[in-house]
Design a protein around this motif. Structure first.
Motif, PDB file in Angstrom:
ATOM      1  N   LYS A  94       0.839  -1.202   0.000  1.00  0.00           N
ATOM      2  CA  LYS A  94       0.000   0.000   0.000  1.00  0.00           C
ATOM      3  C   LYS A  94       0.874   1.252   0.000  1.00  0.00           C
ATOM      4  CE  LYS A  94      -4.097  -1.854   2.350  1.00  0.00           C
ATOM      5  NZ  LYS A  94      -4.991  -1.702   3.534  1.00  0.00           N
ATOM      6  N   PRO A  95       0.382   2.357  -0.562  1.00  0.00           N
ATOM      7  CA  PRO A  95       1.157   3.602  -0.525  1.00  0.00           C
ATOM      8  C   PRO A  95       1.472   4.023   0.910  1.00  0.00           C
ATOM      9  CG  PRO A  95      -0.679   3.792  -2.059  1.00  0.00           C
ATOM     10  CD  PRO A  95      -0.879   2.507  -1.315  1.00  0.00           C
ATOM     11  N   SER A  97       1.608   6.878   1.943  1.00  0.00           N
ATOM     12  CA  SER A  97       0.740   8.006   2.298  1.00  0.00           C
ATOM     13  C   SER A  97      -0.550   7.575   2.989  1.00  0.00           C
ATOM     14  CB  SER A  97       0.411   8.825   1.049  1.00  0.00           C
ATOM     15  OG  SER A  97      -0.190   8.011   0.056  1.00  0.00           O
ATOM     16  N   GLU A  98      -0.924   6.288   2.888  1.00  0.00           N
ATOM     17  CA  GLU A  98      -2.102   5.817   3.610  1.00  0.00           C
ATOM     18  C   GLU A  98      -1.847   5.782   5.115  1.00  0.00           C
ATOM     19  OE1 GLU A  98      -4.200   2.394   2.394  1.00  0.00           O
ATOM     20  OE2 GLU A  98      -4.104   2.859   0.232  1.00  0.00           O
ATOM     21  N   TYR A  99      -0.593   5.637   5.494  1.00  0.00           N
ATOM     22  CA  TYR A  99      -0.221   5.633   6.912  1.00  0.00           C
ATOM     23  C   TYR A  99       0.336   6.982   7.352  1.00  0.00           C
ATOM     24  CZ  TYR A  99      -0.344   0.637   5.832  1.00  0.00           C
ATOM     25  OH  TYR A  99      -0.723  -0.616   5.406  1.00  0.00           O
ATOM     26  N   TRP A 100       0.831   7.730   6.380  1.00  0.00           N
ATOM     27  CA  TRP A 100       1.519   8.998   6.653  1.00  0.00           C
ATOM     28  C   TRP A 100       1.123   9.962   5.522  1.00  0.00           C
ATOM     29  CZ3 TRP A 100       7.596   9.218   6.190  1.00  0.00           C
ATOM     30  CH2 TRP A 100       8.056  10.497   6.541  1.00  0.00           C
ATOM     31  N   PRO A 101      -0.030  10.612   5.608  1.00  0.00           N
ATOM     32  CA  PRO A 101      -0.568  11.425   4.510  1.00  0.00           C
ATOM     33  C   PRO A 101       0.385  12.496   3.999  1.00  0.00           C
ATOM     34  CG  PRO A 101      -2.236  11.067   6.192  1.00  0.00           C
ATOM     35  CD  PRO A 101      -0.956  10.533   6.750  1.00  0.00           C
ATOM     36  N   ALA A 104       2.864  12.157   0.835  1.00  0.00           N
ATOM     37  CA  ALA A 104       2.423  12.194  -0.564  1.00  0.00           C
ATOM     38  C   ALA A 104       2.930  13.415  -1.325  1.00  0.00           C
ATOM     39  CB  ALA A 104       0.898  12.152  -0.620  1.00  0.00           C
ATOM     40  N   SER A 109       2.896  10.120  -3.848  1.00  0.00           N
ATOM     41  CA  SER A 109       1.646   9.559  -3.330  1.00  0.00           C
ATOM     42  C   SER A 109       1.504   8.056  -3.560  1.00  0.00           C
ATOM     43  CB  SER A 109       0.445  10.281  -3.964  1.00  0.00           C
ATOM     44  OG  SER A 109       0.465  10.124  -5.378  1.00  0.00           O
ATOM     45  N   ASP A 110       2.176   7.521  -4.592  1.00  0.00           N
ATOM     46  CA  ASP A 110       2.001   6.090  -4.884  1.00  0.00           C
ATOM     47  C   ASP A 110       3.213   5.251  -4.472  1.00  0.00           C
ATOM     48  OD1 ASP A 110       3.718   7.119  -6.770  1.00  0.00           O
ATOM     49  OD2 ASP A 110       2.934   5.881  -8.411  1.00  0.00           O
ATOM     50  N   THR A 112       5.419   2.949  -2.230  1.00  0.00           N
ATOM     51  CA  THR A 112       5.112   1.997  -1.164  1.00  0.00           C
ATOM     52  C   THR A 112       6.366   1.681  -0.344  1.00  0.00           C
ATOM     53  OG1 THR A 112       5.643   0.043  -2.504  1.00  0.00           O
ATOM     54  CG2 THR A 112       3.383   0.937  -2.671  1.00  0.00           C
TER      55      THR A 112
END
Length: 434
Positions: A94-95, A97-101, A104, A109-110, A112
């Motif tokens: 997962k990116p 940024s899903e854990y640490w916005p 991004a 942003s993409d 991993t």
């Protein structure tokens, strides 16, 4: 030791009364003698060697004047990330940024954690600007700084991750670990026993001054003058004169890298890496810039963690025995990626998803295949340390699992890790006769 390098021309000048102690199984005496010889001849100043064969310790020796792990922390860093994955709090696919916005920013942003670990995030080791010590010493300010950085390469470009992964992995760990531990604390709690030596800065100045922690020592003047500098300009001659695993010997990659460093020439891709912003003090000091510079004043596991051979070999062996994570996570991290060209190191390397090198699937570290060695995974640290798990075929055809850790404090001026390879070669020879 200050004559290191000259002993190879006149071995009777070398002192044989260096401190050396430890235990080992009798059949591994040739491996131990290889390390002893390296210390006597001055290639090593202080070093420790620990070998675990089929989950049994068979070599545990140290000699010379103190030893220190430097840069092999990448292996431990990967194991820590694998632990978080196995606990179900992190998905490296997962990116980030899903854990640490905030991460991004600047087109990241993409990206991993898989990209970061496998040296394919595009970050290499550079920043847009040199961070101040205040930033690096504060986890919150460091996170803010790293999140704002724009990487020099597009995603999927292979380029040695150096220290960049340490800051990212630590930031992720503090966000997803249920106990909110930083990466170093998680490793201490979950991977090492109480008697093991492993820690990461900040380190008090007094700990280096009273030798609680060994200092790292630069190549001597004789090594540089007789073995290093001439090869940059007379590489073809030295390549014919020196044996394959001589501690002096440089590869074509070494020559290109150090020409870029000394002459400020550009790499084939147009970058001059040593002019790019990096860490404070880097590029303005000797190889052992961590002694007197700011290098030991902030936490950076993949670059400045401190340990010895016994502690890190036990940790790796525990992971390889699947005592740290389950089979699914283990298989994911050990999956081998296709060989690719590393833009920073200028050589072809095969990585696992966890970012470890796979031997002998390099075009660099093993110049000649070692008979009986099926494969090794792990990492060679800057200057000479090594932490590897190898599969070696015995005389009866049985495949043996060997975890090999060599830790030293005398920096090598070349990237080929000849001293570690000489020890590994001797170890393979012994095991293949068993």
């Amino acid at each position: 030791w200050h004559c290191r390098g000259l002993c190879c021309f006149s071995s009777n000048k070398c002192k044989e009364d260096v401190p050396f102690e430890g235990t080992f199984d009798k059949e591994f005496e040739p491996v131990v003698n290889t390390l002893r010889k390296s210390i006597i001849e001055g290639w090593d100043l202080g070093a420790s060697l620990h070998v675990i064969l089929d989950q049994k310790s068979v070599v545990d020796v140290a000699g010379g004047y103190q030893d220190l792990d430097f840069s092999c922390g990448k292996v431990i860093e990967t194991i820590a990330v694998a632990f978080l994955v196995d606990k179900g709090v992190l998905d490296i696919e997962k990116p980030i940024s899903e854990y640490w916005p905030e991460y991004a920013q600047q087109g990241k942003s993409d990206i991993t954690m898989k990209d970061v670990l496998s040296h394919r995030s595009g970050s290499s080791y550079s920043f847009d600007e040199v961070p101040s010590l205040d930033i690096l010493q504060s986890p919150e300010r460091r996170d803010e700084f790293v999140a704002k950085q724009k990487y020099i390469y597009p995603k999927h470009t292979i380029s040695y991750r150096a220290w960049s992964s340490a800051f990212i992995a630590d930031a992720i760990c503090r966000r997803v670990d249920p106990k909110k531990r930083n990466l170093v604390q998680l490793v201490k709690d979950e991977l090492f026993d109480n008697e093991d030596i492993f820690f990461s800065p900040p380190v008090e100045k007094r700990e280096t001054s009273d030798y609680s922690i060994s200092k790292v020592h630069d190549p001597t003047f004789s090594t540089l003058m007789f073995g290093f500098m001439p090869q940059i300009f007379l590489h073809a001659i030295y390549d014919k004169i020196l044996p394959a695993h001589h501690p002096f010997k440089m590869t074509a990659s070494d020559v290109d890298i150090f020409k870029s460093m000394i002459l400020k020439t550009k790499y084939p891709d147009g970058h001059s890496y040593f002019d790019l912003p990096g860490l404070p003090d880097f590029g303005d000091a000797a190889l052992s810039f961590n002694n007197e510079s700011s290098f030991l004043s902030y936490n950076m596991m993949s670059g400045n963690s401190i340990s010895n051979a016994k502690a890190i070999s036990k940790a790796l062996d525990k992971f390889m025995s699947q005592k740290v994570v389950g089979k699914k996570t283990f298989d994911q991290f050990m999956t081998t990626l296709p060989m690719g060209y590393d833009r920073l190191l200028m050589l072809n390397i095969t990585h696992t998803i966890g970012g470890w090198g796979v031997l002998p699937d390099h075009d660099h570290y093993l110049v000649h295949p070692i008979e009986g060695l099926d494969n090794c995974t792990g990492w060679f640290g800057i200057g000479g340390s090594a932490l590897l798990h190898c599969k070696i075929r015995g005389k009866d055809g049985k495949m043996h699992n060997a975890t090999f850790a060599y830790v030293m404090n005398a920096m090598s001026p070349v990237i080929r890790i000849s001293r570690a390879l000489n020890l590994l070669k001797e170890l393979v020879y012994v095991v293949t006769k068993m």
